[in-house]
Write an enzyme that holds these catalytic residues in place. Sequence first.
Site, PDB file in Angstrom:
ATOM      1  N   GLU A  68       0.819  -1.147   0.038  1.00 30.14           N
ATOM      2  CA  GLU A  68      -0.117   0.112   0.008  1.00 30.14           C
ATOM      3  C   GLU A  68       1.028   1.415  -0.103  1.00 30.14           C
ATOM      4  O   GLU A  68       0.455   2.285  -0.691  1.00 30.14           O
ATOM      5  CB  GLU A  68      -0.895  -0.067   1.074  1.00 30.14           C
ATOM      6  CG  GLU A  68      -1.987  -0.986   1.260  1.00 30.14           C
ATOM      7  CD  GLU A  68      -1.615  -2.608   1.705  1.00 30.14           C
ATOM      8  OE1 GLU A  68      -0.436  -2.242   2.151  1.00 30.14           O
ATOM      9  OE2 GLU A  68      -2.193  -3.269   1.520  1.00 30.14           O
ATOM     10  N   PHE A  84      -5.873   0.055   5.692  1.00 35.00           N
ATOM     11  CA  PHE A  84      -4.781   0.033   4.885  1.00 35.00           C
ATOM     12  C   PHE A  84      -4.794   1.255   3.904  1.00 35.00           C
ATOM     13  O   PHE A  84      -3.541   1.651   3.382  1.00 35.00           O
ATOM     14  CB  PHE A  84      -4.706  -1.472   3.893  1.00 35.00           C
ATOM     15  CG  PHE A  84      -4.974  -2.636   4.653  1.00 35.00           C
ATOM     16  CD1 PHE A  84      -4.613  -2.472   5.914  1.00 35.00           C
ATOM     17  CD2 PHE A  84      -5.723  -3.513   4.173  1.00 35.00           C
ATOM     18  CE1 PHE A  84      -4.849  -3.873   6.702  1.00 35.00           C
ATOM     19  CE2 PHE A  84      -6.070  -4.547   4.831  1.00 35.00           C
ATOM     20  CZ  PHE A  84      -5.551  -4.834   6.137  1.00 35.00           C
TER      21      PHE A  84
END
Lengths: 317, 281
Positions: free
Chosen positions: A60, A85
């Site tokens: 991410e 995330f």
Amino acid sequence: MNYINQGEKDTRSGFGDALLFLGKTNPNVVGLCADLTGSLKMNAFKKEFPDRFFQIGIAEANMMGIAAGLTIGGKIPFTGTFANFSTGRVYDQIRQSIAYSNKNVKICASHAGLTLGEDGATHQILEDIGLMKMLPGMVVINPCDYNQTKAATIAIASHEGPVYLRFGRPKVPNFTPENQSFKIGEAIVLKEGSDVTIAATGHLVWEALEAAKTLENENISVEIINVHTIKPLDEKTILKSVHKTKCIVSAEEHNYLGGLGESIARVITQNYPCPQEFIATNDTFGESGKPHELMDKYQLNSVAICNSVRKVLKRKS
Amino acid sequence: MSDISFLSQLVTQSRRDILRMVHKAKSGHPGGSLGCVEFFIALYYTALEIDDKFSLDGINEDVFFLSNGHISPVFYSVLARKGFFPVYELNTFRNINSRLQGHPSVQKSLPGVRVASGSLGQGLSVAVGAALAKKLNNDSKISYALLGDGELQEGQNWEAFMYAGSNNLDNLIVTIDLNGQQIDGSTKDVLSLGDIEAKLKAFDWEVIVEKEGNNLEKVISVLKLAKTMTKNKKPICILLHTIMGNGVDFMMHTHDWHGIAPNDEQLDLALSQNPETLKDF
């Protein structure tokens, strides 16, 4: 105006359907995903526009940086992963490469809050609104149903600058108008009333409407505001309402620390001090369970809203 | 291309800029900046194909990203000397209301800077994104980045190395400034980077090693070589061995000058080793 449940739909599908629409209408829109394409409902966009879809893998931080880079050259990147995330995991990447760098990235976050359900607290972020609203220049939006999430997704493509768009996993009542126009920063008064204001965001907006039915039977006149944009906050609409009702209940699927409620509290204490009650989680992590079980346990439902309304009315008098 | 004697003069003048900026601000990062002067001169005067007027989008021109933003003094010096903004503005480095922030920022629209950097390990991902945008735009130009060696300890770099290698991103040229030093000591002592060449090759990158990263002609050549290797299904990395503090004898081969400013005497000594060539700011 009566709001009817037109059927249960997930807000994330509103995002996915809108992204496909944007793919067809705006050639600069690109999608990025960190191994959650199905969960984010990005499959249709991926299939239709394979060259404009970037599978980043479970990385991410890299996704946020790549998104920032894609804006250099005029692309409008929509990143997709779970809310946890999308924010906490990559806060510094968003802060430096996107917010401080004023990049036109749309951070689209699904599975926000307790209604993520069975996966439990590791995935149920209840701090994301606070994290994102603290970043200078970041727009923070939490639409309430499928139709509104779809409209919000389309609207943010035309907004120049970073946006955090928060939505959820479960199927929930779809009750706002189809093909509505979505104006960033303009709260919507869903129902007018004179005794109490309920300012709700996300999944709690429907709960507020449900609560109003009960409260009306107790001869309590309820005004309901759908605060889909937490930042910039529509201070005018909120203040106009509390001038009339002289008390307010805020409702959100988020920790009361850092959430919508605190943003509202700042506005009313500065401009028109009056009693406020908070529907929010009480500085706690979530846990595993079915979405509705969790919302009941953590008192994020219409019953809890009714109780808070009765309490705030007593404080007013 | 500019002739080599002029570029050598620029190298010396840029060293003076760095020293005088950091001395004036009484803060900043001279060591890494001095080590990268030859790279920046070679990059901006011989490698980058850029338009006269700076645009944030960098369409149909090469774009460059500085990931280790703390070496902003050399970045600002070369941008100013190249004409991105007035040379006299170097006077304002790290001052209040200056566009020349301690670490590069886009908030005040400083020409030449496209993204903020300073918090380490983020620039490579941004350069990857810009390279992808060029592919989408059918733009044949190149995305460049400079990374410090210490910042390779940040995991995000390896996410980006993996992504670029796996996706055959062949319009990307990354240089790693291998000066072997970081704040707490040598990179070897703090957290050894191991065999970077082998690691990058394992990530499907083309790797070029240049042992003489402070030899201007060698740096020019290696950048030229790197460009010939683009458009061939692999991202390219130049491992550039440099000497921190290069050009100032008492600042060389040590991490002591990573982030401190010289005092008046030290400045005089350092400048005496680098006589004025073009004009001081």
